[in-house]
Design a protein around this motif. Structure first.
Motif, PDB file in Angstrom:
ATOM      1  N   VAL A   1     -29.736 -33.122 -16.400  1.00 57.61           N
ATOM      2  CA  VAL A   1     -31.139 -32.717 -16.284  1.00 57.61           C
ATOM      3  C   VAL A   1     -32.105 -33.721 -16.903  1.00 57.61           C
ATOM      4  N   ARG A   2     -31.596 -34.646 -17.675  1.00 62.12           N
ATOM      5  CA  ARG A   2     -32.465 -35.538 -18.441  1.00 62.12           C
ATOM      6  C   ARG A   2     -33.363 -36.395 -17.550  1.00 62.12           C
ATOM      7  N   HIS A   3     -32.937 -36.692 -16.326  1.00 59.85           N
ATOM      8  CA  HIS A   3     -33.730 -37.560 -15.458  1.00 59.85           C
ATOM      9  C   HIS A   3     -35.049 -36.920 -15.053  1.00 59.85           C
ATOM     10  N   ALA A   4     -35.133 -35.583 -15.068  1.00 59.11           N
ATOM     11  CA  ALA A   4     -36.354 -34.888 -14.665  1.00 59.11           C
ATOM     12  C   ALA A   4     -37.340 -34.883 -15.830  1.00 59.11           C
ATOM     13  N   PRO A   5     -38.623 -35.139 -15.567  1.00 56.71           N
ATOM     14  CA  PRO A   5     -39.603 -35.126 -16.665  1.00 56.71           C
ATOM     15  C   PRO A   5     -39.634 -33.798 -17.410  1.00 56.71           C
ATOM     16  N   GLU A   6     -39.411 -32.686 -16.687  1.00 54.56           N
ATOM     17  CA  GLU A   6     -39.397 -31.377 -17.306  1.00 54.56           C
ATOM     18  C   GLU A   6     -37.971 -30.840 -17.267  1.00 54.56           C
ATOM     19  N   HIS A   7     -37.352 -30.720 -18.428  1.00 55.46           N
ATOM     20  CA  HIS A   7     -35.983 -30.220 -18.499  1.00 55.46           C
ATOM     21  C   HIS A   7     -35.765 -29.529 -19.844  1.00 55.46           C
ATOM     22  N   VAL A   8     -34.724 -28.707 -19.896  1.00 52.41           N
ATOM     23  CA  VAL A   8     -34.471 -27.955 -21.110  1.00 52.41           C
ATOM     24  C   VAL A   8     -33.010 -27.530 -21.143  1.00 52.41           C
TER      25      VAL A   8
ATOM     26  N   ARG B   1     -40.859 -20.796 -14.433  1.00 52.81           N
ATOM     27  CA  ARG B   1     -42.072 -20.190 -13.858  1.00 52.81           C
ATOM     28  C   ARG B   1     -43.314 -20.647 -14.625  1.00 52.81           C
ATOM     29  N   ALA B   2     -43.198 -20.767 -15.933  1.00 52.17           N
ATOM     30  CA  ALA B   2     -44.336 -21.195 -16.748  1.00 52.17           C
ATOM     31  C   ALA B   2     -44.762 -22.619 -16.435  1.00 52.17           C
ATOM     32  N   ARG B   3     -43.880 -23.381 -15.854  1.00 53.73           N
ATOM     33  CA  ARG B   3     -44.184 -24.768 -15.510  1.00 53.73           C
ATOM     34  C   ARG B   3     -44.481 -24.953 -14.028  1.00 53.73           C
ATOM     35  N   GLY B   4     -44.725 -23.867 -13.348  1.00 56.94           N
ATOM     36  CA  GLY B   4     -45.217 -23.944 -11.982  1.00 56.94           C
ATOM     37  C   GLY B   4     -44.162 -24.060 -10.910  1.00 56.94           C
ATOM     38  N   ALA B   5     -42.887 -23.811 -11.220  1.00 59.20           N
ATOM     39  CA  ALA B   5     -41.843 -23.892 -10.196  1.00 59.20           C
ATOM     40  C   ALA B   5     -42.034 -22.771  -9.179  1.00 59.20           C
ATOM     41  N   ALA B   6     -42.011 -23.113  -7.906  1.00 62.09           N
ATOM     42  CA  ALA B   6     -42.154 -22.118  -6.843  1.00 62.09           C
ATOM     43  C   ALA B   6     -40.817 -21.510  -6.447  1.00 62.09           C
ATOM     44  N   ARG B   7     -39.732 -22.242  -6.626  1.00 60.35           N
ATOM     45  CA  ARG B   7     -38.404 -21.773  -6.270  1.00 60.35           C
ATOM     46  C   ARG B   7     -37.446 -22.083  -7.429  1.00 60.35           C
ATOM     47  N   ALA B   8     -36.348 -21.358  -7.460  1.00 55.85           N
ATOM     48  CA  ALA B   8     -35.257 -21.655  -8.396  1.00 55.85           C
ATOM     49  C   ALA B   8     -33.964 -21.683  -7.600  1.00 55.85           C
ATOM     50  N   THR B   9     -33.090 -22.626  -7.900  1.00 55.17           N
ATOM     51  CA  THR B   9     -31.823 -22.755  -7.204  1.00 55.17           C
ATOM     52  C   THR B   9     -30.676 -22.781  -8.192  1.00 55.17           C
TER      53      THR B   9
ATOM     54  N   GLU C   1     -51.518 -31.408   1.529  1.00 62.39           N
ATOM     55  CA  GLU C   1     -51.121 -30.022   1.653  1.00 62.39           C
ATOM     56  C   GLU C   1     -50.067 -29.821   2.720  1.00 62.39           C
ATOM     57  N   GLU C   2     -50.012 -30.733   3.700  1.00 66.37           N
ATOM     58  CA  GLU C   2     -49.058 -30.593   4.781  1.00 66.37           C
ATOM     59  C   GLU C   2     -47.692 -31.164   4.427  1.00 66.37           C
ATOM     60  N   GLU C   3     -47.626 -31.905   3.328  1.00 66.12           N
ATOM     61  CA  GLU C   3     -46.348 -32.460   2.928  1.00 66.12           C
ATOM     62  C   GLU C   3     -45.419 -31.333   2.485  1.00 66.12           C
ATOM     63  N   PRO C   4     -44.161 -31.339   2.948  1.00 61.15           N
ATOM     64  CA  PRO C   4     -43.249 -30.218   2.653  1.00 61.15           C
ATOM     65  C   PRO C   4     -42.544 -30.338   1.315  1.00 61.15           C
ATOM     66  N   TYR C   5     -43.256 -30.784   0.290  1.00 62.22           N
ATOM     67  CA  TYR C   5     -42.656 -30.863  -1.038  1.00 62.22           C
ATOM     68  C   TYR C   5     -43.006 -29.619  -1.849  1.00 62.22           C
ATOM     69  N   VAL C   6     -42.033 -29.138  -2.608  1.00 66.09           N
ATOM     70  CA  VAL C   6     -42.185 -27.931  -3.414  1.00 66.09           C
ATOM     71  C   VAL C   6     -41.622 -28.201  -4.800  1.00 66.09           C
ATOM     72  N   LYS C   7     -42.234 -27.603  -5.804  1.00 56.31           N
ATOM     73  CA  LYS C   7     -41.734 -27.721  -7.165  1.00 56.31           C
ATOM     74  C   LYS C   7     -40.594 -26.716  -7.328  1.00 56.31           C
ATOM     75  N   VAL C   8     -39.379 -27.222  -7.538  1.00 50.28           N
ATOM     76  CA  VAL C   8     -38.171 -26.402  -7.552  1.00 50.28           C
ATOM     77  C   VAL C   8     -37.465 -26.542  -8.901  1.00 50.28           C
ATOM     78  N   ALA C   9     -37.010 -25.411  -9.429  1.00 51.27           N
ATOM     79  CA  ALA C   9     -36.219 -25.407 -10.667  1.00 51.27           C
ATOM     80  C   ALA C   9     -34.734 -25.379 -10.318  1.00 51.27           C
ATOM     81  N   TYR C  10     -33.966 -26.172 -11.019  1.00 48.65           N
ATOM     82  CA  TYR C  10     -32.515 -26.206 -10.866  1.00 48.65           C
ATOM     83  C   TYR C  10     -31.900 -25.580 -12.121  1.00 48.65           C
ATOM     84  N   LEU C  11     -31.163 -24.490 -11.953  1.00 49.80           N
ATOM     85  CA  LEU C  11     -30.459 -23.870 -13.071  1.00 49.80           C
ATOM     86  C   LEU C  11     -29.011 -24.344 -13.039  1.00 49.80           C
ATOM     87  N   LEU C  12     -28.575 -24.956 -14.115  1.00 51.12           N
ATOM     88  CA  LEU C  12     -27.277 -25.619 -14.148  1.00 51.12           C
ATOM     89  C   LEU C  12     -26.525 -25.244 -15.421  1.00 51.12           C
TER      90      LEU C  12
END
Length: 435
Positions: A73-80, A175-183, A138-149
């Motif tokens: 997870v370290r490569h992502a700017p937001e990780h925990v 969710r507090a960091r704006g993730a729209a999905r979790a995987t 807005e048309e770009e299909p990018y979404v802020k996604v959380a990865y639970l590992l």
């Protein structure tokens, strides 16, 4: 609460917790997906031993993390990394990271990510963009996604709500960091994990990638004289992927793909064309491309449950190859001891000769892997309906179709009640950093 003792979930303090984290990892062996348990040893918390088993041979291919506990997870700017304590004892942990990735079928209108040349400070001035630019974003299909590992629960503290507490805390953090999905990822036979994530937390099975592995032979594999392999430098590789992995046709394409291609563990991006082509740019009709990720420093695999006859047979072949190298016997390393792997990602092919060119690229990756004594397997994760999956060489005992990716809507706006089926032609991109 357990018998009046509270379960405390907090962020890890690495200097203080490293020894306990490593001990918990050791006690909770994991499988290829690296996250959940399966079988009768699992519980609703999803922690413990997970092994991918061949239905006929009853062999298991296991994975254990080594080195940096935050490597995935370290490569992502937001990780925990969150840990659960029962009294003074660490009894569980989970990791999470947040990334911008493409989800073409998502109706969420999140802003598109910056390019590799865009600084984070430029995001603050995005409001000054023209209406045309804002509409394009807005048309770009990018979404802020959380990865639970990496959900782990101590074997002595299962079925006590610890896993549920960790998942809930990881979702709240995301969710507090704006993730729209979790995987999350598990296996089809992992009933306990599915009960926790799907049954209790409302995740939906999303995709079923296949893991295709092949052992590294002692001999170099020949590449047909009619095929040429080019090593693309990261900028050229990024341009090639932008053309052949457009975000509107690719699921889970990371917005920071240029950084991934330039990562120190990406050993290279390779393009194969026919020798008649004068340059990579001329290979429009038939081509194959892939990148190679060195995971030998982050994880180890091992095979368990192999019949004694198989072990003895492979050992005999290795000894024969050692004593009579002139016979060129295709011996393989001792895979019954911990070994490393190279992961192939960004696998793509096109044209009538694409499958043959991809097989040549896989041979090239095999030959690259031979230079690293720690590497015993070359593997790829692909969608089963991806035409490239049929062309990637694999060994049945090192391949698996058990993986299940699950996904959940976190923003609660009701615009994505269930994950849609992939559109025709959509390609699944598997990021090796989360393996």
């Amino acid at each position: 609460m357990m018998m009046g003792v509270p379960i405390k979930v907090r962020e890890v303090e690495m200097e203080r917790d490293l020894a306990a984290v490593e001990e918990l990892e050791r006690r909770c062996q994991v499988g290829i997906s690296g996250d959940q348990n399966q079988g009768s040893v699992a519980d609703a918390d999803g922690g413990g031993d997970k092994k991918k088993k061949s239905k006929k041979k009853k062999m298991s291919l296991c994975v254990e993390q080594i080195g940096d506990p935050l490597a995935r997870v370290r490569h992502a700017p937001e990780h925990v990394m969150l840990v659960a304590e029962y009294g003074e004892k660490m009894v569980g942990m989970i990791k999470a990271c947040i990334k911008m990735v493409s989800l073409p079928n998502s109706s969420s209108t999140k802003p598109s990510p910056p390019s590799s040349a865009t600084s984070s400070s430029s995001l603050s001035s995005s409001s000054s963009s023209s209406p045309e630019q804002q509409q394009q974003e807005e048309e770009e299909p990018y979404v802020k996604v959380a990865y639970l590992l990496g959900l782990r629960v101590s074997p002595s503290h299962r079925r006590k709500g610890i896993g549920a507490a960790l998942v809930q805390a990881a979702e709240e953090w995301s969710r507090a960091r704006g993730a729209a999905r979790a995987t999350m990822a598990t296996t089809a036979s992992n009933k306990a994990s599915l009960a926790l994530f799907v049954g209790r937390f409302g995740y939906s099975p999303f995709r079923r990638p296949v893991f295709l592995g092949r052992p590294v032979h002692a001999r170099r594999l020949p590449i047909p004289a009619g095929h040429r392999v080019f090593h693309l430098q990261p900028p050229l590789a990024a341009a090639a992927y932008a053309r052949h992995f457009p975000p509107e046709e690719t699921e889970f394409l990371p917005a920071d793909l240029p950084a991934l291609l330039n990562h120190k563990l990406t050993l290279g991006t390779f393009l194969a064309v026919e020798a008649a082509e004068s340059s990579p740019a001329a290979s429009d009709s038939s081509f194959a491309m892939l990148s190679v990720w060195d995971s030998t420093r982050a994880l180890r695999m091992r095979v368990e449950g192999a019949p004694g006859l198989l072990r003895a047979g492979l050992a005999a072949v290795r000894e024969l190859d050692r004593r009579a190298p002139w016979m060129r016997v295709p011996s393989v390393p001792d895979v019954f001891r911990p070994f490393g792997a190279y992961l192939l990602y960004g696998v793509r092919m096109a044209g009538p000769r694409g499958p043959a060119l991809l097989r040549s690229l896989c041979r090239h990756a095999h030959n690259v892997a031979r230079e690293n004594p720690a590497c015993a397997v070359v593997a790829a994760d692909l969608s089963p309906d991806d035409p490239a999956a049929a062309a990637v060489p694999r060994w049945r005992r090192f391949s698996c179709d058990e993986d299940v990716w699950c996904i959940k809507d976190l923003d609660g706006n009701g615009d994505w009640p269930a994950p849609p089926a992939p559109a025709p032609g959509t390609v699944l991109f598997v990021d090796p950093r989360e393996f």
